[in-house]
Write an enzyme that holds these catalytic residues in place. Sequence first.
Site, PDB file in Angstrom:
ATOM      1  N   GLU A 127      -2.165 -18.189   2.150  1.00 24.82           N
ATOM      2  CA  GLU A 127      -1.435 -16.928   1.996  1.00 24.82           C
ATOM      3  C   GLU A 127       0.063 -17.173   2.007  1.00 24.82           C
ATOM      4  O   GLU A 127       0.553 -17.979   2.808  1.00 24.82           O
ATOM      5  CB  GLU A 127      -1.835 -16.009   3.146  1.00 24.82           C
ATOM      6  CG  GLU A 127      -1.279 -14.611   3.093  1.00 24.82           C
ATOM      7  CD  GLU A 127      -1.886 -13.744   4.188  1.00 24.82           C
ATOM      8  OE1 GLU A 127      -1.185 -12.836   4.676  1.00 24.82           O
ATOM      9  OE2 GLU A 127      -3.057 -13.977   4.560  1.00 24.82           O
TER      10      GLU A 127
ATOM     11  N   ASP B 158      -0.233  -3.619   1.102  1.00 28.95           N
ATOM     12  CA  ASP B 158       0.283  -3.281   2.425  1.00 28.95           C
ATOM     13  C   ASP B 158       0.530  -1.778   2.451  1.00 28.95           C
ATOM     14  O   ASP B 158       1.000  -1.205   1.464  1.00 28.95           O
ATOM     15  CB  ASP B 158       1.576  -4.044   2.702  1.00 28.95           C
ATOM     16  CG  ASP B 158       2.123  -3.771   4.089  1.00 28.95           C
ATOM     17  OD1 ASP B 158       1.791  -4.529   5.016  1.00 28.95           O
ATOM     18  OD2 ASP B 158       2.875  -2.794   4.247  1.00 28.95           O
TER      19      ASP B 158
ATOM     20  N   LYS C 267      -2.235 -19.357  11.271  1.00 34.56           N
ATOM     21  CA  LYS C 267      -0.904 -19.585  10.726  1.00 34.56           C
ATOM     22  C   LYS C 267      -0.657 -21.090  10.584  1.00 34.56           C
ATOM     23  O   LYS C 267      -1.079 -21.891  11.428  1.00 34.56           O
ATOM     24  CB  LYS C 267       0.161 -18.968  11.639  1.00 34.56           C
ATOM     25  CG  LYS C 267       0.043 -17.465  11.809  1.00 34.56           C
ATOM     26  CD  LYS C 267       0.344 -16.724  10.523  1.00 34.56           C
ATOM     27  CE  LYS C 267       0.303 -15.209  10.734  1.00 34.56           C
ATOM     28  NZ  LYS C 267       0.717 -14.475   9.541  1.00 34.56           N
TER      29      LYS C 267
ATOM     30  N   HIS D  93      -3.438  -6.437   3.725  1.00 28.13           N
ATOM     31  CA  HIS D  93      -2.700  -6.981   4.855  1.00 28.13           C
ATOM     32  C   HIS D  93      -2.669  -5.937   5.962  1.00 28.13           C
ATOM     33  O   HIS D  93      -2.478  -4.749   5.711  1.00 28.13           O
ATOM     34  CB  HIS D  93      -1.262  -7.310   4.426  1.00 28.13           C
ATOM     35  CG  HIS D  93      -0.336  -7.545   5.587  1.00 28.13           C
ATOM     36  ND1 HIS D  93       0.658  -6.654   5.945  1.00 28.13           N
ATOM     37  CD2 HIS D  93      -0.259  -8.566   6.472  1.00 28.13           C
ATOM     38  CE1 HIS D  93       1.312  -7.121   6.988  1.00 28.13           C
ATOM     39  NE2 HIS D  93       0.780  -8.274   7.329  1.00 28.13           N
TER      40      HIS D  93
ATOM     41  N   ASP E 174      -2.220 -19.080   6.463  1.00 29.93           N
ATOM     42  CA  ASP E 174      -1.074 -18.248   6.091  1.00 29.93           C
ATOM     43  C   ASP E 174       0.208 -19.010   6.424  1.00 29.93           C
ATOM     44  O   ASP E 174       0.478 -19.306   7.590  1.00 29.93           O
ATOM     45  CB  ASP E 174      -1.137 -16.935   6.870  1.00 29.93           C
ATOM     46  CG  ASP E 174      -0.060 -15.941   6.449  1.00 29.93           C
ATOM     47  OD1 ASP E 174       0.810 -16.295   5.637  1.00 29.93           O
ATOM     48  OD2 ASP E 174      -0.089 -14.795   6.947  1.00 29.93           O
TER      49      ASP E 174
ATOM     50  N   GLU F 194       1.767  -8.822   0.880  1.00 29.98           N
ATOM     51  CA  GLU F 194       2.298  -8.022   1.983  1.00 29.98           C
ATOM     52  C   GLU F 194       3.801  -7.795   1.862  1.00 29.98           C
ATOM     53  O   GLU F 194       4.328  -6.822   2.400  1.00 29.98           O
ATOM     54  CB  GLU F 194       1.977  -8.658   3.324  1.00 29.98           C
ATOM     55  CG  GLU F 194       2.737  -9.928   3.649  1.00 29.98           C
ATOM     56  CD  GLU F 194       2.358 -10.497   5.005  1.00 29.98           C
ATOM     57  OE1 GLU F 194       3.094 -10.255   5.983  1.00 29.98           O
ATOM     58  OE2 GLU F 194       1.328 -11.185   5.088  1.00 29.98           O
TER      59      GLU F 194
END
Length: 440
Positions: A279, A331, A225, A358, A253, A308
Amino acid sequence: MCSMFPGKQVVTGFKVEDVRYPTSKTLDGSDSVHTDPDYSVAYVTLTTDDGTSGYGITFTLGAGTDVVAKAIELLKPKVLNKSLHDIFTNYLAFYRSLTQNSQMRWLGPEKGIVHLATAAVTNAVWDLAARVAGKPLWRFVVDIPVEELVAMIDWSYLSDAVSESEILEMLRENIKDKEERIKKLEEEGYPAYITSVGWLGYSDEKVQRLTEEKLKEGWTAFKMKVGVSEEDDMRRAGLIRSLIGPDNTLMMDANQIWDVNYAVHRMKQLKVYKPLWIEEPTSPDDIDGHAQISQALREYGIGVATGEMCQNRVMFKQFLKLHAMQFCQIDSCRVGGVTEVIAIMVLAKKFGVPVCPHAGGVGLCELVRHYSMIDYILVSGRMDDRMCEYAEHLHEHFTDPAQIKNARYVLPSKAGFSCEMTEDAVATYRYPDGEYWNNQ
């Protein structure tokens, strides 16, 4: 019509439960925007007149799960007292009864809470059907004759992107090698990457420990992240890249935190760590913004991944047509279930974009592994350029938990869609009256 499904069972029971896990206490799942998530599901149980049950979920982050559960309750009349034979004889009509109700569609249409509710209900219906057929969901789907499967899917608003003849040709071509691909999955599994080493709330020491553990287990693709400070992102990216080495894969992400120009600025800094993708670099609704970022990062070999929180097939169509995503992240609970996900996979195939689902959360790994198998067997015919997300949280709360071997998803073999939670999990974490929440 689905000739592969002869079941006459009638749905006589419909129950919705709010199940929440206190993951905010350990910061599992934490990112730049969702800083204290309590991984949760609205959990649907369907029962039939012969005692068979089917289960469905939609994923949430704690507060508001009760609102989704209420929306699911409003769909109850569309399912209760319907036979599985009637549902699957004209599945498209059933699906549209959920998504195109002339009053409830005002709350969407096909987006937000009402679409999360649709996903929970359709996931339960497909789980029930696959259980009755005695097949795992992926097998149940790929065994449906192509022409019948295409007729079950709502292709509304997609004719400017893909024609019916293209769809049929694509699926007919791939289905020829169905058994060969299934054998390959049985032998090798499906490639995965791991996210749970790099949650934003974890300390550097914990990130290092987890990364080293996963390297020893054979993982070669890792996601972290980003989106706090420039200094923190650079330090953490440098740490993970130094641990995994130059040849393993790193993804990033941002979870929607940046504006378009700032996203480009930040990724130009982070490019030194050679991420495969960034992402959700900006608002999940900003298709043009994703296209701008994609264009700006192309020279650095960094793709944009998103999906997602992409609301429906129509938005996916626009992302794909405008080259705004280089990795398509379906998703299992955001859009309207099995048939809408297959429509999105077909669009991704048409535009040459790999599907990298995802997962994580509660139950998402359990469900999306079926979709990756379907994509490989029926739609794309490839797994060399794609992988499915995996996170190591809460699998023990499901009766058919996702299995990983050699950093690859094992092909599911148990009948159903893997949505069923253990009785103990529901009794303990049902909100607000489960054993855990009663003691808080």
